[in-house]
Write a protein that holds these residues in place. Structure first.
Motif, PDB file in Angstrom:
ATOM      1  N   VAL A 103       0.834  -1.200   0.000  1.00 61.84           N
ATOM      2  CA  VAL A 103       0.000   0.000   0.000  1.00 61.84           C
ATOM      3  C   VAL A 103       0.874   1.257   0.000  1.00 61.84           C
ATOM      4  O   VAL A 103       0.517   2.270  -0.615  1.00 61.84           O
ATOM      5  CB  VAL A 103      -0.949  -0.005   1.214  1.00 61.84           C
ATOM      6  N   LEU A 104       2.027   1.194   0.653  1.00 67.04           N
ATOM      7  CA  LEU A 104       2.951   2.337   0.635  1.00 67.04           C
ATOM      8  C   LEU A 104       3.373   2.669  -0.792  1.00 67.04           C
ATOM      9  O   LEU A 104       3.478   3.844  -1.155  1.00 67.04           O
ATOM     10  CB  LEU A 104       4.188   2.036   1.484  1.00 67.04           C
ATOM     11  N   MET A 105       3.598   1.649  -1.604  1.00 65.36           N
ATOM     12  CA  MET A 105       3.992   1.890  -2.996  1.00 65.36           C
ATOM     13  C   MET A 105       2.881   2.591  -3.769  1.00 65.36           C
ATOM     14  O   MET A 105       3.146   3.361  -4.699  1.00 65.36           O
ATOM     15  CB  MET A 105       4.348   0.568  -3.674  1.00 65.36           C
ATOM     16  N   ILE A 106       1.636   2.332  -3.378  1.00 66.25           N
ATOM     17  CA  ILE A 106       0.506   3.007  -4.026  1.00 66.25           C
ATOM     18  C   ILE A 106       0.407   4.450  -3.536  1.00 66.25           C
ATOM     19  O   ILE A 106       0.405   5.395  -4.333  1.00 66.25           O
ATOM     20  CB  ILE A 106      -0.811   2.257  -3.732  1.00 66.25           C
ATOM     21  N   MET A 107       0.347   4.620  -2.220  1.00 68.30           N
ATOM     22  CA  MET A 107       0.167   5.962  -1.660  1.00 68.30           C
ATOM     23  C   MET A 107       1.366   6.859  -1.949  1.00 68.30           C
ATOM     24  O   MET A 107       1.215   8.061  -2.140  1.00 68.30           O
ATOM     25  CB  MET A 107      -0.075   5.862  -0.150  1.00 68.30           C
ATOM     26  N   GLY A 108       2.553   6.267  -1.967  1.00 69.45           N
ATOM     27  CA  GLY A 108       3.758   7.037  -2.272  1.00 69.45           C
ATOM     28  C   GLY A 108       4.109   6.971  -3.741  1.00 69.45           C
ATOM     29  O   GLY A 108       5.290   7.009  -4.108  1.00 69.45           O
ATOM     30  N   GLY A 109       3.087   6.916  -4.594  1.00 71.46           N
ATOM     31  CA  GLY A 109       3.316   6.778  -6.030  1.00 71.46           C
ATOM     32  C   GLY A 109       4.151   7.891  -6.631  1.00 71.46           C
ATOM     33  O   GLY A 109       4.902   7.666  -7.583  1.00 71.46           O
ATOM     34  N   VAL A 110       4.021   9.101  -6.094  1.00 71.48           N
ATOM     35  CA  VAL A 110       4.841  10.213  -6.597  1.00 71.48           C
ATOM     36  C   VAL A 110       6.321   9.928  -6.349  1.00 71.48           C
ATOM     37  O   VAL A 110       7.172  10.152  -7.226  1.00 71.48           O
ATOM     38  CB  VAL A 110       4.416  11.538  -5.931  1.00 71.48           C
ATOM     39  N   PHE A 111       6.642   9.421  -5.150  1.00 72.67           N
ATOM     40  CA  PHE A 111       8.032   9.066  -4.861  1.00 72.67           C
ATOM     41  C   PHE A 111       8.513   7.944  -5.782  1.00 72.67           C
ATOM     42  O   PHE A 111       9.658   7.942  -6.239  1.00 72.67           O
ATOM     43  CB  PHE A 111       8.169   8.622  -3.401  1.00 72.67           C
ATOM     44  N   VAL A 112       7.616   6.992  -6.055  1.00 73.03           N
ATOM     45  CA  VAL A 112       7.970   5.860  -6.916  1.00 73.03           C
ATOM     46  C   VAL A 112       8.263   6.342  -8.334  1.00 73.03           C
ATOM     47  O   VAL A 112       9.282   5.973  -8.929  1.00 73.03           O
ATOM     48  CB  VAL A 112       6.846   4.810  -6.927  1.00 73.03           C
ATOM     49  N   MET A 113       7.382   7.166  -8.895  1.00 71.97           N
ATOM     50  CA  MET A 113       7.588   7.579 -10.285  1.00 71.97           C
ATOM     51  C   MET A 113       8.796   8.502 -10.428  1.00 71.97           C
ATOM     52  O   MET A 113       9.469   8.488 -11.474  1.00 71.97           O
ATOM     53  CB  MET A 113       6.322   8.235 -10.834  1.00 71.97           C
ATOM     54  N   GLU A 114       9.103   9.282  -9.407  1.00 73.74           N
ATOM     55  CA  GLU A 114      10.312  10.108  -9.460  1.00 73.74           C
ATOM     56  C   GLU A 114      11.555   9.220  -9.500  1.00 73.74           C
ATOM     57  O   GLU A 114      12.499   9.474 -10.251  1.00 73.74           O
ATOM     58  CB  GLU A 114      10.367  11.024  -8.231  1.00 73.74           C
ATOM     59  N   THR A 115      11.549   8.162  -8.668  1.00 69.68           N
ATOM     60  CA  THR A 115      12.688   7.246  -8.634  1.00 69.68           C
ATOM     61  C   THR A 115      12.812   6.467  -9.939  1.00 69.68           C
ATOM     62  O   THR A 115      13.913   6.320 -10.488  1.00 69.68           O
ATOM     63  CB  THR A 115      12.543   6.263  -7.452  1.00 69.68           C
ATOM     64  N   VAL A 116      11.689   5.967 -10.425  1.00 73.28           N
ATOM     65  CA  VAL A 116      11.699   5.197 -11.678  1.00 73.28           C
ATOM     66  C   VAL A 116      12.179   6.067 -12.837  1.00 73.28           C
ATOM     67  O   VAL A 116      12.902   5.589 -13.723  1.00 73.28           O
ATOM     68  CB  VAL A 116      10.295   4.627 -11.961  1.00 73.28           C
ATOM     69  N   SER A 117      11.807   7.343 -12.827  1.00 75.76           N
ATOM     70  CA  SER A 117      12.242   8.235 -13.917  1.00 75.76           C
ATOM     71  C   SER A 117      13.760   8.354 -13.951  1.00 75.76           C
ATOM     72  O   SER A 117      14.368   8.398 -15.035  1.00 75.76           O
ATOM     73  CB  SER A 117      11.605   9.615 -13.761  1.00 75.76           C
ATOM     74  N   VAL A 118      14.388   8.390 -12.778  1.00 72.79           N
ATOM     75  CA  VAL A 118      15.853   8.470 -12.722  1.00 72.79           C
ATOM     76  C   VAL A 118      16.473   7.168 -13.226  1.00 72.79           C
ATOM     77  O   VAL A 118      17.433   7.180 -14.008  1.00 72.79           O
ATOM     78  CB  VAL A 118      16.325   8.762 -11.282  1.00 72.79           C
ATOM     79  N   ILE A 119      15.909   6.037 -12.796  1.00 76.56           N
ATOM     80  CA  ILE A 119      16.431   4.738 -13.227  1.00 76.56           C
ATOM     81  C   ILE A 119      16.323   4.592 -14.742  1.00 76.56           C
ATOM     82  O   ILE A 119      17.276   4.169 -15.418  1.00 76.56           O
ATOM     83  CB  ILE A 119      15.675   3.599 -12.512  1.00 76.56           C
ATOM     84  N   LEU A 120      15.160   4.939 -15.296  1.00 74.54           N
ATOM     85  CA  LEU A 120      14.959   4.828 -16.739  1.00 74.54           C
ATOM     86  C   LEU A 120      15.876   5.776 -17.513  1.00 74.54           C
ATOM     87  O   LEU A 120      16.419   5.410 -18.557  1.00 74.54           O
ATOM     88  CB  LEU A 120      13.495   5.139 -17.084  1.00 74.54           C
ATOM     89  N   GLN A 121      16.064   6.972 -16.977  1.00 73.56           N
ATOM     90  CA  GLN A 121      16.925   7.950 -17.647  1.00 73.56           C
ATOM     91  C   GLN A 121      18.358   7.449 -17.729  1.00 73.56           C
ATOM     92  O   GLN A 121      19.002   7.506 -18.791  1.00 73.56           O
ATOM     93  CB  GLN A 121      16.869   9.280 -16.892  1.00 73.56           C
ATOM     94  N   VAL A 122      18.871   6.959 -16.614  1.00 72.94           N
ATOM     95  CA  VAL A 122      20.250   6.463 -16.570  1.00 72.94           C
ATOM     96  C   VAL A 122      20.406   5.232 -17.459  1.00 72.94           C
ATOM     97  O   VAL A 122      21.358   5.120 -18.241  1.00 72.94           O
ATOM     98  CB  VAL A 122      20.664   6.138 -15.120  1.00 72.94           C
ATOM     99  N   ALA A 123      19.452   4.288 -17.348  1.00 75.19           N
ATOM    100  CA  ALA A 123      19.534   3.058 -18.129  1.00 75.19           C
ATOM    101  C   ALA A 123      19.450   3.348 -19.621  1.00 75.19           C
ATOM    102  O   ALA A 123      20.206   2.767 -20.424  1.00 75.19           O
ATOM    103  CB  ALA A 123      18.410   2.110 -17.717  1.00 75.19           C
ATOM    104  N   SER A 124      18.553   4.238 -20.005  1.00 71.42           N
ATOM    105  CA  SER A 124      18.388   4.574 -21.417  1.00 71.42           C
ATOM    106  C   SER A 124      19.647   5.211 -21.989  1.00 71.42           C
ATOM    107  O   SER A 124      20.093   4.859 -23.093  1.00 71.42           O
ATOM    108  CB  SER A 124      17.199   5.523 -21.582  1.00 71.42           C
ATOM    109  N   PHE A 125      20.242   6.120 -21.220  1.00 74.56           N
ATOM    110  CA  PHE A 125      21.444   6.798 -21.715  1.00 74.56           C
ATOM    111  C   PHE A 125      22.618   5.830 -21.848  1.00 74.56           C
ATOM    112  O   PHE A 125      23.395   5.899 -22.811  1.00 74.56           O
ATOM    113  CB  PHE A 125      21.807   7.945 -20.777  1.00 74.56           C
ATOM    114  N   LYS A 126      22.743   4.907 -20.892  1.00 72.68           N
ATOM    115  CA  LYS A 126      23.864   3.961 -20.937  1.00 72.68           C
ATOM    116  C   LYS A 126      23.682   2.896 -22.015  1.00 72.68           C
ATOM    117  O   LYS A 126      24.656   2.445 -22.626  1.00 72.68           O
ATOM    118  CB  LYS A 126      24.033   3.293 -19.569  1.00 72.68           C
TER     119      LYS A 126
END
Length: 360
Positions: free
Chosen positions: A289-312
């Protein structure tokens, strides 16, 4: 502290019986924490300005952020102080969950303070370094995970609850410590990544903490937990006091952090807030449930992971800049629009998370 005093006084003066109620002490916790900010906040900002403990901005960051250079930071120290003081005053200090939460919050706050100090005072842009910071976070996260596992008295305390299903609880065994570690450390860093705009991180943190306080109250109440179809965990209700203190401190900080910010929380605030939210979710058995309620924190983190992975991997960036809030800034959204829309998304996600209490 005051709970013990008022409990003793209640034997002679019936008025003090009101302090036996979790809800009343929760209200006292909110008011105490927010009061600390209103009393000490202005003086804190003046001191930070006097000692020139001001925000630094990346040269490759959004141009609109250059005006933020020199804004006092490390205001999270007062968040930490307000939460700890309010909790010590109004919580039952014989409760092991309270000490587990305070240990986690304070140790992650110390890690954030060291990082901020090296960035701002020692003028080291890398702070304490990602490797050292992660090592200290790991030690603290594993320590509280081992403590909760070793002191668990009921199977429900180490089972993974699946929302929407009344009777689905997955025994984790030793895996409980692994899950706790990732939730605490992951949430801490996720909140830190989100803390990039005025008030962007603190309001979702307040909303999530308030919702987790409701989960704590229900989980620690035999009648409510049976009615809602969630496991009863004795003592978990006391966590409501900490959540209330966090809500009060967060709102007090937002008074000074709202756009345009007079002060920033720094790593000392972001890391400790994230870790606190993570450990509370673990105690009330609501990691999913924390992953749902803290979805903004999740998508901010995922955006960084995707950005780094895509560039590399392919040499191209998915977003104009990560974390995600910077992407929308570079698309031309004014900062207040990004902040308020992220707040609205957080509110919706928190309400969805709360709905899982009833839909089982």
């Amino acid at each position: 502290m005051l709970t013990w005093l008022f409990n003793n006084l209640s034997y002679d003066y019936s008025f003090f019986n009101v302090f036996r109620y979790l809800t009343f002490r929760g209200i006292c916790g909110v008011l105490t924490a927010i009061g600390i900010f209103f009393v000490f906040g202005p003086a804190m900002i003046r001191k930070l300005s006097y000692y020139q403990i001001g925000q630094t901005v990346r040269e490759d960051g959004p141009p609109t952020h250059f005006s933020k250079v020199g804004t006092p930071t490390m205001g999270g120290a007062l968040i930490l102080g307000a939460v700890v003081v309010a909790t010590l005053l109004w919580a039952d200090l014989s409760n092991r969950y309270i000490w587990a939460i305070l240990f986690t919050t304070i140790t992650f706050g110390i890690i954030g303070w060291i990082d901020d100090y090296r960035k701002l005072v020692d003028k080291n842009p890398r702070g304490m370094g990602a490797r050292n910071k992660f090592l200290l976070q790991s030690i603290s996260g594993l320590a509280v995970a081992v403590f909760l596992f070793q002191t668990a008295e009921l199977p429900a305390e180490t089972e993974l609850l699946v929302p929407l299903f009344k009777d689905v609880a997955i025994p984790l065994g030793w895996g409980f410590m692994v899950l706790t570690y990732f939730v605490v450390v992951g949430t801490s860093n996720a909140v830190n990544l989100t803390d990039g705009l005025d008030g962007l991180a603190i309001m979702p943190a307040v909303m999530v903490a308030g919702a987790l306080g409701i989960f704590a109250y229900a989980t620690g109440n035999a009648n409510f937990s049976e009615y809602l179809g969630i496991p009863f965990i004795p003592g978990a209700g006391e966590v409501l006091i900490f959540c209330a203190a966090l809500v009060g401190a967060g709102l007090g900080f937002l008074w000074f952090n709202t756009y345009p910010a007079q002060v920033f929380m720094g790593d000392i605030g972001a890391l400790s807030l994230g870790a606190a939210i993570g450990i509370v979710a673990v105690i009330v058995r609501q990691e999913i449930v924390l992953m749902i309620m803290g979805g903004v924190f999740v998508m901010e983190t995922v955006s960084v992971i995707l950005q780094v992975a895509s560039f590399k991997l392919i040499g191209r960036r998915i977003f104009r800049m990560a974390p995600l809030h910077h992407h929308f800034e570079l698309k031309g959204w004014p900062e207040p629009r990004v902040i308020v829309r992220f707040w609205i998304i957080s509110l919706i996600l928190v309400l969805i998370g709360l709905a899982t209490l009833k839909i089982r």
